[in-house]
Design a protein around this motif. Structure first.
Motif, PDB file in Angstrom:
ATOM      1  N   ALA A  82       1.109   0.088  -1.572  1.00  8.38           N
ATOM      2  CA  ALA A  82       1.936  -1.077  -1.906  1.00  8.38           C
ATOM      3  C   ALA A  82       3.374  -0.656  -2.204  1.00  8.38           C
ATOM      4  N   PHE A  83       3.545   0.498  -2.839  1.00  8.25           N
ATOM      5  CA  PHE A  83       4.875   1.005  -3.174  1.00  8.25           C
ATOM      6  C   PHE A  83       5.679   1.239  -1.897  1.00  8.25           C
ATOM      7  N   VAL A  84       5.066   1.898  -0.904  1.00 14.50           N
ATOM      8  CA  VAL A  84       5.761   2.159   0.356  1.00 14.50           C
ATOM      9  C   VAL A  84       6.059   0.857   1.088  1.00 14.50           C
ATOM     10  N   GLN A  85       5.098  -0.050   1.101  1.00 11.33           N
ATOM     11  CA  GLN A  85       5.324  -1.342   1.753  1.00 11.33           C
ATOM     12  C   GLN A  85       6.511  -2.073   1.137  1.00 11.33           C
ATOM     13  N   GLU A  86       6.574  -2.069  -0.188  1.00 13.52           N
ATOM     14  CA  GLU A  86       7.649  -2.778  -0.882  1.00 13.52           C
ATOM     15  C   GLU A  86       9.002  -2.129  -0.605  1.00 13.52           C
ATOM     16  N   LYS A  87       9.050  -0.789  -0.628  1.00 14.33           N
ATOM     17  CA  LYS A  87      10.320  -0.086  -0.447  1.00 14.33           C
ATOM     18  C   LYS A  87      10.822  -0.159   0.993  1.00 14.33           C
ATOM     19  N   MET A  88       9.883  -0.085   1.950  1.00 20.18           N
ATOM     20  CA  MET A  88      10.276   0.068   3.341  1.00 20.18           C
ATOM     21  C   MET A  88      10.019  -1.162   4.207  1.00 20.18           C
ATOM     22  N   SER A  89       9.294  -2.154   3.679  1.00 17.31           N
ATOM     23  CA  SER A  89       8.941  -3.358   4.443  1.00 17.31           C
ATOM     24  C   SER A  89       8.148  -3.020   5.702  1.00 17.31           C
ATOM     25  N   TYR A  90       7.263  -2.042   5.571  1.00 17.04           N
ATOM     26  CA  TYR A  90       6.425  -1.630   6.686  1.00 17.04           C
ATOM     27  C   TYR A  90       5.139  -2.444   6.711  1.00 17.04           C
ATOM     28  N   ASP A  91       4.535  -2.515   7.878  1.00 20.52           N
ATOM     29  CA  ASP A  91       3.218  -3.101   8.031  1.00 20.52           C
ATOM     30  C   ASP A  91       2.187  -2.244   7.293  1.00 20.52           C
ATOM     31  N   ARG A  92       1.242  -2.875   6.617  1.00 20.16           N
ATOM     32  CA  ARG A  92       0.254  -2.142   5.819  1.00 20.16           C
ATOM     33  C   ARG A  92      -0.517  -1.127   6.667  1.00 20.16           C
TER      34      ARG A  92
END
Length: 323
Positions: free
Chosen positions: A249-259
């Motif tokens: 979730a941290f990476v998704q939030e920071k980078m707006s990447y697909d899960r």
């Protein structure tokens, strides 16, 4: 030259998912608990930008690509030394072309124009590894009468400019980290034709010589070790199985990447959890150096000189031994 205070470290990083443990260490207060103030300096042009900033004194620490740091050392830069490992797993590079490009595979790129962020960056060095794999390198170095460069290079500074360049036809291709590029493959802004993965640790940690151990100044002796200790704690937290969901979730939030992309990347990435970020593999560095010589990034005939300089540029076992 601007010099930071002893307990403040200006840390260069690339705005990519790999930097998540660095950001997490700041947000969780790991650096603060060690008495270190970290000022994060975003370097979108990558390793070439960071080595330049280490040399001009505007960075104290850089988390940068192994091959770029070694290439700078081989050129005799004495402003920084390699002091640790940040990502142990290799970096997978996507080879990208314009959506309407005539190129359909790597083999058609010979003698083409490659867009790069800066001279000395990974985007500049890895194409030589590609050329070596394809047998395109002729002659030992630019000084060799038989030498023929496998590509022309176009310095474009930013990832956006590289994407624009392959679409407007001013360059044929560019190489950038696979998962950073994937959203633009998915959106069909650019097209992937292949990947290449050099066999050495992706990211290492370099520090300005101003922050290396000195007998006269015990404060300066300890700040780098405390930084590496806190960073290790963060990488351990980041990859701990019980923190899997929060890290994704941290990476998704920071980078707006697909899960799913984050999960796929997470499966393959390896941070130096057991040994810590202050560990350095001499074998890995020498393997990288050997490859850089073979592909002509470091001139042939200089191997002995480079190896001797490398021995004075990095700690063979543990930076804490010197601190």
């Amino acid at each position: 030259m601007v010099v930071s205070t002893h307990n403040v470290l200006r840390v260069g990083f690339v705005p990519e998912h790999f930097s998540s443990p660095l950001h997490m260490a700041v947000e969780l207060g790991y650096f603060e608990k060690e008495g270190v103030v970290v000022e994060r300096v975003c370097c979108p042009s990558g390793t070439g930008e960071m080595t330049a900033k280490l040399i001009d004194g505007s960075l104290d620490v850089a988390i940068a690509l192994t091959e770029g740091l070694l290439a700078g050392i081989a050129k005799g830069h004495d402003a920084y030394k390699i002091v640790g490992t940040y990502v142990e797993s290799p970096l997978c590079w996507a080879i990208s072309v314009g959506q309407d490009s005539r190129h359909t595979d790597r083999k058609s790129l010979r003698n083409g124009t490659i867009g790069i962020s800066r001279i000395g960056s990974g985007s500049h060095i890895i194409p030589y590894v590609l050329a070596d794999q394809e047998g395109w390198l002729k002659g030992a170095s630019p000084a060799d009468p038989e030498y023929k460069a496998p590509f022309e290079f176009k310095v474009l500074n930013t990832f956006q400019n590289m994407r624009d360049s392959v679409n407007d036809g001013s360059s044929d291709a560019f190489l950038w980290e696979k998962f950073t590029t994937k959203p633009y493959h998915d959106s069909k802004e650019v097209r992937s034709v292949d990947v290449i993965t050099p066999p050495w640790p992706a990211f290492m940690i370099a520090a300005s010589t101003r922050h290396l151990p000195t007998i006269a100044d015990p404060t300066r002796q300890s700040v780098l070790a405390r930084f590496l200790k806190a960073l290790t704690k963060s990488t351990q937290f980041f990859v701990a199985p019980e923190n899997y969901e929060s890290s994704i979730a941290f990476v998704q939030e920071k980078m707006s990447y697909d899960r799913q992309d984050v999960q796929d990347w997470f499966k393959g990435v390896k941070y130096p959890v057991e040994g810590g970020c202050d560990q350095i593999s001499e074998e890995a560095l020498m393997h990288c150096e050997k490859t850089l010589v073979e592909v002509g990034v470091i001139q042939k005939g200089q191997e002995a000189d480079v190896k001797e300089r490398l021995r004075t540029k990095y700690v063979n076992t543990n930076v804490a031994q010197l601190i």
